[in-house]
Enzyme design. Structure first.
Site, short mmCIF file in Angstrom:
data_model
loop_
_atom_site.label_atom_id
_atom_site.label_comp_id
_atom_site.label_asym_id
_atom_site.label_seq_id
_atom_site.Cartn_x
_atom_site.Cartn_y
_atom_site.Cartn_z
N HIS A 233 91.54 42.06 58.81
CA HIS A 233 91.99 43.27 59.51
C HIS A 233 93.19 42.94 60.40
O HIS A 233 92.99 42.36 61.48
CB HIS A 233 90.86 43.83 60.38
CG HIS A 233 89.75 44.47 59.61
ND1 HIS A 233 88.43 44.43 60.03
CD2 HIS A 233 89.75 45.19 58.46
CE1 HIS A 233 87.68 45.11 59.17
NE2 HIS A 233 88.46 45.57 58.20
N TYR B 144 90.15 38.47 63.20
CA TYR B 144 89.15 37.43 62.90
C TYR B 144 88.03 37.90 61.97
O TYR B 144 86.87 37.58 62.18
CB TYR B 144 88.53 36.89 64.21
CG TYR B 144 89.48 36.83 65.39
CD1 TYR B 144 90.72 36.21 65.28
CD2 TYR B 144 89.13 37.37 66.62
CE1 TYR B 144 91.59 36.14 66.36
CE2 TYR B 144 89.99 37.31 67.72
CZ TYR B 144 91.21 36.70 67.58
OH TYR B 144 92.06 36.64 68.66
N HIS B 145 88.41 38.64 60.92
CA HIS B 145 87.42 39.20 60.01
C HIS B 145 87.67 38.80 58.55
O HIS B 145 87.70 39.67 57.68
CB HIS B 145 87.42 40.73 60.09
CG HIS B 145 87.00 41.29 61.41
ND1 HIS B 145 87.27 42.59 61.80
CD2 HIS B 145 86.31 40.74 62.43
CE1 HIS B 145 86.77 42.80 63.01
NE2 HIS B 145 86.19 41.69 63.42
N PRO B 146 87.82 37.52 58.21
CA PRO B 146 88.06 37.18 56.80
C PRO B 146 86.84 37.50 55.93
O PRO B 146 85.70 37.28 56.35
CB PRO B 146 88.32 35.67 56.84
CG PRO B 146 87.62 35.19 58.06
CD PRO B 146 87.73 36.31 59.06
#
Ligand SMILES: Cc1cc2nc3c(=O)[nH]c(=O)nc-3n(C[C@H](O)[C@H](O)[C@H](O)COP(=O)(O)OP(=O)(O)OC[C@H]3O[C@@H](n4cnc5c(N)ncnc54)[C@H](O)[C@@H]3O)c2cc1C
Length: 523
Positions: free
Chosen positions: A292, A461-463
């Site tokens: 994101h 920080y949303h892989p």
């Protein structure tokens, strides 16, 4: 040689759920292997302190390769390296995603993962402070609730959003996601409540569960097409730990595809280039990576009670004695979900409202009180990939997201910047708004905003989606989360998401792991 029924790799959000649930059966032995160490630290416990974990030895400190859509900048990607994984480091915001996300998963081949089918798991996870209902749970191990001490600036931002035309939504995790809301957080008594608190701590004294910290897994041992264990870097050098039933990879959306490729499961040509013997040729491993993108606007403010005052003696006492006050803040306390153009089935943009100056991952400071609004692209069109650099598990892989290389993504982010400014211009903030610090009011018009986006966009920080679930030939795992082409091996973490959900990704990771635990245990 150590041998267990189930060997789980990674004690993060998903791994803790699995270890807790699978060890409920006393006749089943479970090992949970974690590269990091303990999470016992005030930096983990105190909610407002989460950015202080960045750059420490509890952070993997990944960086992307130069990003073509972001002026070739290398983007910082923190991940938790400790018991609890990223749930011990994250901002605690609890957002399930949109019903459309899960219906989209099912349509794309993840049979059994539609919204109606995953809702019971979302409910099972939580004890929601406002009580249970058709959508919310009241008996789960995870404490979810409202901030205990909301900052006045957040209330003004939520009010201003309504003046700008957004509808107030009391619960974005219920019937509808759209609108402006106060964020819900995973906390108990004003402290972080991680996956380790919720699922691992109650299981810790079970004799059938072994939690092995400081144990870096190097690769999966595969023999005759069957995963039989994992190689771990222990105190006496590499050791093979055997799995009688299954190896389960829960090393997260960066660690899991790296381990699959190190074990010979991945795109054959790439594996040949790096020098890994191919076990299963699968071009989807490490592909379809999503995240994101997140852009921070900051304004000075004359409002009292922002996080600029968080480290005062008064606030320290309030936190220590009552579990209240500014230190229980997660920086972002309000949010909005909206579609930036007509015809979209669901929101493509999320706004995060921050009660503090927040820029450059919190590394930068500012001498005056401030607040932030961050437009966040929640349905990105761009796709990236993760590939090995070397055959050494300790070397970080190459990561490219191609963020903001699709026009639709840039359009949505430009709309987000314009909306953030429109909100700040409303009456509710008239008495307290100061100058725009970032990007600065001189940045006006599509071209200037786009330039600024490319210069300053970061990730939140949303892989996800690097070992995606779906139909054979189009995915890495099937709907039962078993890796195609190898028996005795599953993936359970954010890598299996067929697409990234519209919202912060921890809740969906818990849901996946809860559902997986039923499948694995044959429930
Ligand atoms: C700074 C930050 C803020 C965030 N904020 C939010 C938020 O507010 N709300 C939200 O919903 N989401 C948030 N997220 C995202 C969310 O935390 C993640 O989506 C979620 O934790 C992913 O869970 P996971 O199980 O896939 O991976 P992780 O929780 O990252 O777990 C992976 C685990 O595997 C271990 N591991 C990796 N490789 C190996 C190896 N080779 N051997 C042994 N162990 C290994 C890691 O150390 C880690 O413990 C945030 C993430 C970060 C980093």
């Amino acid at each position: 040689m150590r041998e267990y029924d189930y060997v789980i790799v990674g004690a993060g959000s998903a791994g803790c759920v699995l270890a807790g649930r699978l060890s409920e059966k006393p006749d089943v032995s479970v090992a949970l292997l974690e590269a990091g160490g303990s999470a016992r630290s005030l930096g983990v416990r105190i909610p407002a302190a989460f950015p202080k974990l960045f750059g420490t030895d509890r952070d993997w400190q990944y960086y992307s390769d130069p990003e073509p859509g972001l002026n070739d900048r290398k983007i910082y990607m923190p991940r938790g390296k400790m018991i609890g994984g990223s749930s011990s480091m994250n901002a605690m915001l609890y957002v399930r995603g949109n019903a459309e996300d899960f219906d989209g998963w099912a349509k794309a081949g993840a049979t059994g993962w539609s919204y109606d089918e995953v809702l019971p798991y979302f409910k099972r996870i939580e004890t929601f402070a406002r009580g249970g209902n058709e959508y919310r749970g009241s008996h789960g191990p995870l404490y979810v609730g409202d901030h205990r001490s909301r900052t006045p600036i957040t209330e003004q931002l939520v009010q201003a959003s309504q003046e700008a035309g957004l509808r107030f939504n009391p619960d974005y995790n219920a019937a509808h996601q759209e609108g402006v809301s106060y964020l819900q957080v995973t906390q108990k008594g004003g402290n972080r409540w991680s996956a380790a608190d919720a699922w691992l701590r109650p299981a810790k004294s079970r004799r059938n569960l072994s939690v092995l910290k400081d144990s870096m897994v190097l690769q999966v041992e595969i023999s005759g097409g069957q995963a039989t264990g994992v190689w771990v870097n222990g105190t006496n050098g590499p050791e093979l730990i055997r799995a009688r039933h299954e190896v389960i990879l829960s090393a997260g959306a960066i660690g899991t595809p790296q381990l699959l490729m190190l074990s010979g499961i991945g795109p054959a040509e790439h594996l040949h280039e790096v020098g890994v013997e191919v076990q299963v040729d699968n071009p989807h491993v490490g592909s379809h990576y999503q995240d994101h993108p997140f852009f921070l606007l900051n304004w000075e403010t004359t409002a009292k009670g922002t996080l600029a005052e968080a480290e005062s003696i008064k606030q320290l006492l309030n936190y220590a004695v009552f579990g209240k006050g500014l230190l229980t803040s997660t920086v972002a306390e309000g949010t909005a979900f909206l579609a930036t153009k007509p015809g979209l089935a669901a929101p493509d943009l999320q706004l995060h409202f921050g009660a503090a100056y927040f820029h450059n991952h919190g590394f930068d400071t500012y001498p005056k009180p401030a607040f932030a609004i961050a437009p966040t692209l929640v349905a990105p069109q761009s796709r990236g990939e993760i590939r090995l650099r070397t055959t050494d598990a300790a070397d970080h892989p190459s990561i490219v997201g191609n963020h903001l290389t699709e026009k639709a993504d840039v359009d949505a982010m430009v709309a987000g910047v314009e909306l953030a400014r429109e909100i700040v211009a409303q009456q509710a903030l008239a008495g307290v708004r100061g100058i725009e610090i970032h990007p600065g009011s001189q940045i006006k018009g599509r071209a200037a905003i786009e330039k600024s986006l490319r210069e300053e966009t970061e990730l939140i920080y949303h892989p996800t989606s690097t070992a995606r679930m779906g139909a054979p030939g189009d995915s890495v795992v099937g709907p039962d989360l078993r890796v195609h082409g190898v028996t005795g091996l599953r993936v359970v973490d954010a890598s299996v998401f067929p697409t990234i959900p519209r919202g912060n990704t921890n809740a969906a990771t818990y849901m996946v792991a809860e559902k997986a635990s039923d499948m694995i245990a044959g429930r």
